[in-house]
Enzyme design. Structure first.
Site, PDB file in Angstrom:
ATOM      1  N   GLY A  13      36.596  35.021  34.563  1.00 15.98           N
ATOM      2  CA  GLY A  13      37.772  34.245  34.960  1.00 15.98           C
ATOM      3  C   GLY A  13      38.577  33.614  33.843  1.00 15.98           C
ATOM      4  N   SER A  14      38.515  34.174  32.634  1.00 14.71           N
ATOM      5  CA  SER A  14      39.313  33.561  31.554  1.00 14.71           C
ATOM      6  C   SER A  14      40.816  33.756  31.805  1.00 14.71           C
ATOM      7  CB  SER A  14      38.915  34.093  30.178  1.00 14.71           C
ATOM      8  OG  SER A  14      39.166  35.467  30.062  1.00 14.71           O
ATOM      9  N   ASN A  15      41.202  34.888  32.369  1.00 15.80           N
ATOM     10  CA  ASN A  15      42.633  35.076  32.693  1.00 15.80           C
ATOM     11  C   ASN A  15      43.058  34.139  33.818  1.00 15.80           C
ATOM     12  OD1 ASN A  15      44.094  37.450  31.205  1.00 15.80           O
ATOM     13  ND2 ASN A  15      41.982  38.135  31.528  1.00 15.80           N
ATOM     14  N   LYS A  59      34.686  47.686  54.885  1.00 14.26           N
ATOM     15  CA  LYS A  59      35.655  47.211  53.898  1.00 14.26           C
ATOM     16  C   LYS A  59      36.906  46.691  54.599  1.00 14.26           C
ATOM     17  CE  LYS A  59      37.744  48.036  49.463  1.00 14.26           C
ATOM     18  NZ  LYS A  59      37.677  48.750  48.204  1.00 14.26           N
ATOM     19  N   ASN A 101      48.226  43.623  38.745  1.00  9.79           N
ATOM     20  CA  ASN A 101      46.931  43.680  38.068  1.00  9.79           C
ATOM     21  C   ASN A 101      47.142  43.670  36.558  1.00  9.79           C
ATOM     22  OD1 ASN A 101      44.056  44.120  37.790  1.00  9.79           O
ATOM     23  ND2 ASN A 101      44.511  46.245  37.271  1.00  9.79           N
ATOM     24  N   HIS A 103      45.436  45.071  33.042  1.00  7.62           N
ATOM     25  CA  HIS A 103      44.489  46.083  32.577  1.00  7.62           C
ATOM     26  C   HIS A 103      44.430  46.042  31.049  1.00  7.62           C
ATOM     27  CE1 HIS A 103      42.089  49.673  32.751  1.00  7.62           C
ATOM     28  NE2 HIS A 103      42.826  50.175  31.777  1.00  7.62           N
TER      29      HIS A 103
HETATM   30  C1  GRF Z   1      40.241  41.446  31.600  1.00  9.91           C
HETATM   31  O1  GRF Z   1      40.091  42.128  30.381  1.00  9.91           O
HETATM   32  C2  GRF Z   1      41.139  42.202  32.540  1.00  9.91           C
HETATM   33  O2  GRF Z   1      42.156  42.902  31.880  1.00  9.91           O
HETATM   34  C3  GRF Z   1      40.198  43.167  33.170  1.00  9.91           C
HETATM   35  O3  GRF Z   1      39.008  42.437  33.365  1.00  9.91           O
HETATM   36  C4  GRF Z   1      38.918  41.416  32.370  1.00  9.91           C
HETATM   37  C5  GRF Z   1      38.696  40.121  33.084  1.00  9.91           C
HETATM   38  O4  GRF Z   1      38.338  39.083  32.219  1.00  9.91           O
HETATM   39  N1  GRF Z   1      40.773  43.712  34.368  1.00  9.91           N
HETATM   40  P1  GRF Z   1      38.324  37.590  32.739  1.00  9.91           P
HETATM   41  O5  GRF Z   1      37.429  37.565  33.984  1.00  9.91           O
HETATM   42  O6  GRF Z   1      39.722  37.183  33.079  1.00  9.91           O
HETATM   43  O7  GRF Z   1      37.729  36.767  31.645  1.00  9.91           O
END
Ligand code: GRF
Length: 183
Positions: A13-15, A59, A101, A103
């Site tokens: 969850g850093s993003n 699902k 999303n 990536h």
């Molecule tokens: C990120 O590198 C994102 O691009 C990919 O998964 C990773 C998630 O990292 N889809 P975080 O959980 O946000 O730290």
């Protein structure tokens, strides 16, 4: 009026944290219980929900529960940030065109769950970060914005990965800012 955001994440969850520090986030959803992103949400005072696919009969039923949450909070934009599931037809039918999303590669190069490692192993001298709309494929939706990230001669996979994440933390908020202020 500014749009309402939900973030979906599966683990670290850093993003999510970077997003929540810059924008109001209505809630974060995780498809796993007990993961660190939920701790981050608590610390940032962001509402969170967590439930797992295996707790549902299908699902479709799992995604219907997600759609109900999104509807209840009147979410305009879903930001996937390390959400490690393919978005299925139930969620897409309700929210396609409102799901983006991030990536960690320069799509269409290196789609899939191991993009950083795959780029590293391929010996590229540059990779990148991409933000795209989500469709039914794996990392195939229309690209919104992308940046190149170099691999430097004395990089280790760790330093290369760290550089990619730094670019993610800059690019995702930039794109979200543009989208939430758009009509
Ligand atoms: C990120 O590198 C994102 O691009 C990919 O998964 C990773 C998630 O990292 N889809 P975080 O959980 O946000 O730290």
């Amino acid at each position: 009026m500014s749009k309402k955001i939900a973030v979906f994440a599966s683990g670290n969850g850093s993003n999510f944290q970077v997003i929540a520090e810059q924008f109001p986030v209505a809630f974060v959803f995780s498809d796993h219980r007990g993961v660190y992103v939920l701790e981050r949400a608590k610390n940032l005072d962001v509402k969170s929900y967590a439930f797992e696919l295996k707790e549902f009969a299908s699902k479709a039923a799992y995604e219907q529960a997600i759609v109900d949450l999104l509807d209840r909070h009147q979410i305009d934009l879903i930001c996937l940030a390390g959400y490690m599931k393919i978005v299925g037809s139930t969620l897409l039918a309700a929210y396609q065109g409102r799901i983006i999303n991030i990536h960690p590669a320069y799509l269409p190069e290196f789609p899939g769950a191991h993009a950083i490692e795959d780029a590293w192993n391929a010996g590229v001298n540059q990779s990148g970060v991409t933000i795209h709309w989500v469709d039914s494929g794996v990392d195939t939706g229309k690209i919104i914005k992308q940046v190149r990230v170099p691999r430097l001669p004395d990089d280790t996979i760790e330093s290369f990965e760290e550089r990619i994440h730094k670019h993610e933390y800059q690019l995702y908020p930039r794109v979200i800012k543009e989208l939430i202020n758009k009509n």
